[in-house]
Design a protein around this motif. Structure first.
Motif, PDB file in Angstrom:
ATOM      1  N   PHE A  32       4.172 -33.486 -36.233  1.00 24.48           N
ATOM      2  CA  PHE A  32       3.219 -32.669 -35.483  1.00 24.48           C
ATOM      3  C   PHE A  32       3.611 -32.597 -34.004  1.00 24.48           C
ATOM      4  O   PHE A  32       3.529 -31.530 -33.378  1.00 24.48           O
ATOM      5  N   SER A  35       6.365 -30.234 -33.564  1.00 24.50           N
ATOM      6  CA  SER A  35       5.935 -28.837 -33.691  1.00 24.50           C
ATOM      7  C   SER A  35       5.366 -28.293 -32.387  1.00 24.50           C
ATOM      8  O   SER A  35       5.250 -27.078 -32.226  1.00 24.50           O
ATOM      9  N   PHE A  51       1.021 -24.854 -28.545  1.00 23.49           N
ATOM     10  CA  PHE A  51       0.920 -24.259 -29.882  1.00 23.49           C
ATOM     11  C   PHE A  51       1.677 -22.936 -29.990  1.00 23.49           C
ATOM     12  O   PHE A  51       1.347 -22.101 -30.833  1.00 23.49           O
ATOM     13  N   ASN A  53       4.664 -22.365 -31.098  1.00 26.51           N
ATOM     14  CA  ASN A  53       5.334 -22.224 -32.397  1.00 26.51           C
ATOM     15  C   ASN A  53       4.377 -21.712 -33.467  1.00 26.51           C
ATOM     16  O   ASN A  53       4.761 -20.904 -34.320  1.00 26.51           O
ATOM     17  N   TYR A  54       3.146 -22.185 -33.422  1.00 26.23           N
ATOM     18  CA  TYR A  54       2.152 -21.735 -34.406  1.00 26.23           C
ATOM     19  C   TYR A  54       1.807 -20.263 -34.196  1.00 26.23           C
ATOM     20  O   TYR A  54       1.549 -19.535 -35.164  1.00 26.23           O
ATOM     21  N   LEU A  57       4.528 -18.239 -35.737  1.00 26.09           N
ATOM     22  CA  LEU A  57       4.464 -18.217 -37.201  1.00 26.09           C
ATOM     23  C   LEU A  57       3.658 -17.028 -37.705  1.00 26.09           C
ATOM     24  O   LEU A  57       3.994 -16.418 -38.727  1.00 26.09           O
ATOM     25  N   TYR A 259      10.184 -25.410 -34.834  1.00 29.75           N
ATOM     26  CA  TYR A 259       9.591 -24.286 -35.544  1.00 29.75           C
ATOM     27  C   TYR A 259       9.394 -24.641 -37.015  1.00 29.75           C
ATOM     28  O   TYR A 259       8.364 -24.326 -37.617  1.00 29.75           O
ATOM     29  N   ALA A 262       6.422 -26.960 -37.381  1.00 29.94           N
ATOM     30  CA  ALA A 262       5.148 -26.238 -37.336  1.00 29.94           C
ATOM     31  C   ALA A 262       4.835 -25.611 -38.688  1.00 29.94           C
ATOM     32  O   ALA A 262       3.701 -25.676 -39.178  1.00 29.94           O
ATOM     33  N   LEU A 263       5.844 -25.016 -39.316  1.00 27.97           N
ATOM     34  CA  LEU A 263       5.642 -24.418 -40.634  1.00 27.97           C
ATOM     35  C   LEU A 263       5.294 -25.494 -41.661  1.00 27.97           C
ATOM     36  O   LEU A 263       4.425 -25.278 -42.521  1.00 27.97           O
ATOM     37  N   VAL A 266       1.671 -26.436 -41.380  1.00 27.98           N
ATOM     38  CA  VAL A 266       0.800 -25.404 -41.959  1.00 27.98           C
ATOM     39  C   VAL A 266       0.735 -25.557 -43.474  1.00 27.98           C
ATOM     40  O   VAL A 266      -0.348 -25.474 -44.081  1.00 27.98           O
TER      41      VAL A 266
END
Length: 289
Positions: A32, A35, A51, A53-54, A57, A259, A262-263, A266
């Protein structure tokens, strides 16, 4: 002595807790944190970007396509696994002769690694199937289905079911053998046919096992990696690039480690939500044995 006895059970669970913290909690927390940075997996330094990177996405078409394939694959895997595993378990439960042989036959694929299975089936699709297709005059089977964007998906699902049905079959078989026979006999005396007995008496006892199978199948579908990298590598034309493979490609092929992290976070949240919804929605149908 009383104090030691009071905390003895905590001491026995300490090794498991330490392993859980080292191999699950620490990597998850560290992932985390990654990310939230711009780390490429190689640099000695990294900069925290929050956030961002999120946000990226949500705008990435490649991720949307990958999620579409992954959800389609997971849904097919869940439905087909449950239906086929219950059907085969019911049939095996009625077998009186050669029980050990049949159960071993269905369980055999489970002892093989997924990479091994993927490589074996990759050769079957590439070498054996076209020869068989030409022999019977089938244009569809005369080519490698994994190289066809329209059929590669079904080839992966077939292989996943071939190996993935073993454990669910055994779980459902054990659940079927725990159903009280007196309830089935009572329903039969009341005039219920075979389907009515199965629906009203047997299925409620299968719900706990059904929850386990659905969660395991959902996890396997949403994190699909081994079969795909061994059979198609995400092709043709990235048509079979699952989210699990995409995380790998981002991290180790394109050096977008943060990246990819982050994926992965999720996907972790999605699997958690699916599991909670499944357990809560099905728990009300459970019965106590």
């Amino acid at each position: 002595m009383k104090t030691i006895n009071r905390y003895a059970h905590y001491l026995f669970t300490l090794p498991a807790l330490l392993l859980y913290a080292v191999f699950f909690l620490y990597p998850m927390i560290n992932g985390f944190l990654y990310s939230l940075s711009d780390w490429d997996g190689l640099s000695k330094t990294r900069q925290y970007i929050g956030f961002d990177n999120y946000g990226r996405l949500m705008q990435d078409d490649r991720i949307r396509n990958s999620l579409g394939f992954t959800f389609k694959y997971a849904i097919c895997l869940i439905i087909l696994t449950v239906l086929l595993a219950v059907l085969i378990a019911v049939l095996l439960n009625r077998v009186r002769k050669f029980q050990s042989f049949f159960r071993t036959s269905y369980f055999f694929p489970a002892v093989l690694s997924m990479i091994t299975v993927g490589l074996i089936w990759n050769q079957l699709f590439a070498q054996a199937l076209p020869v068989f297709g030409k022999a019977i005059g089938s244009d569809l089977l005369s080519k490698n289905l994994l190289s066809d964007p329209n059929w590669a998906f079904y080839g992966i699902v077939l292989v996943s079911l071939w190996q993935g049905l073993a454990i669910p079959i055994l779980l459902f078989l054990a659940a079927l053998q725990s159903v009280p026979k007196d309830l089935i006999e009572a329903a039969s005396l009341d005039g219920a046919n075979a389907w009515q007995r199965f629906r009203s008496v047997v299925i409620p006892f299968l719900i706990p096992t059904l929850n386990i199978v659905v969660i395991l199948s959902a996890k396997s579908g949403l994190t699909a990696f081994d079969y795909i990298i061994a059979m198609t590598g995400g092709g043709p034309g990235r048509k079979t690039e699952s989210v699990g493979l995409l995380v790998y490609n981002f991290a180790f092929q394109e050096f977008k480690f943060s990246y990819a992290s982050a994926l992965a976070m999720v996907i972790f949240v999605i699997i958690g939500i699916v599991s909670i919804v499944q357990i809560r929605s099905m728990s009300r149908f459970e019965v106590n044995a």
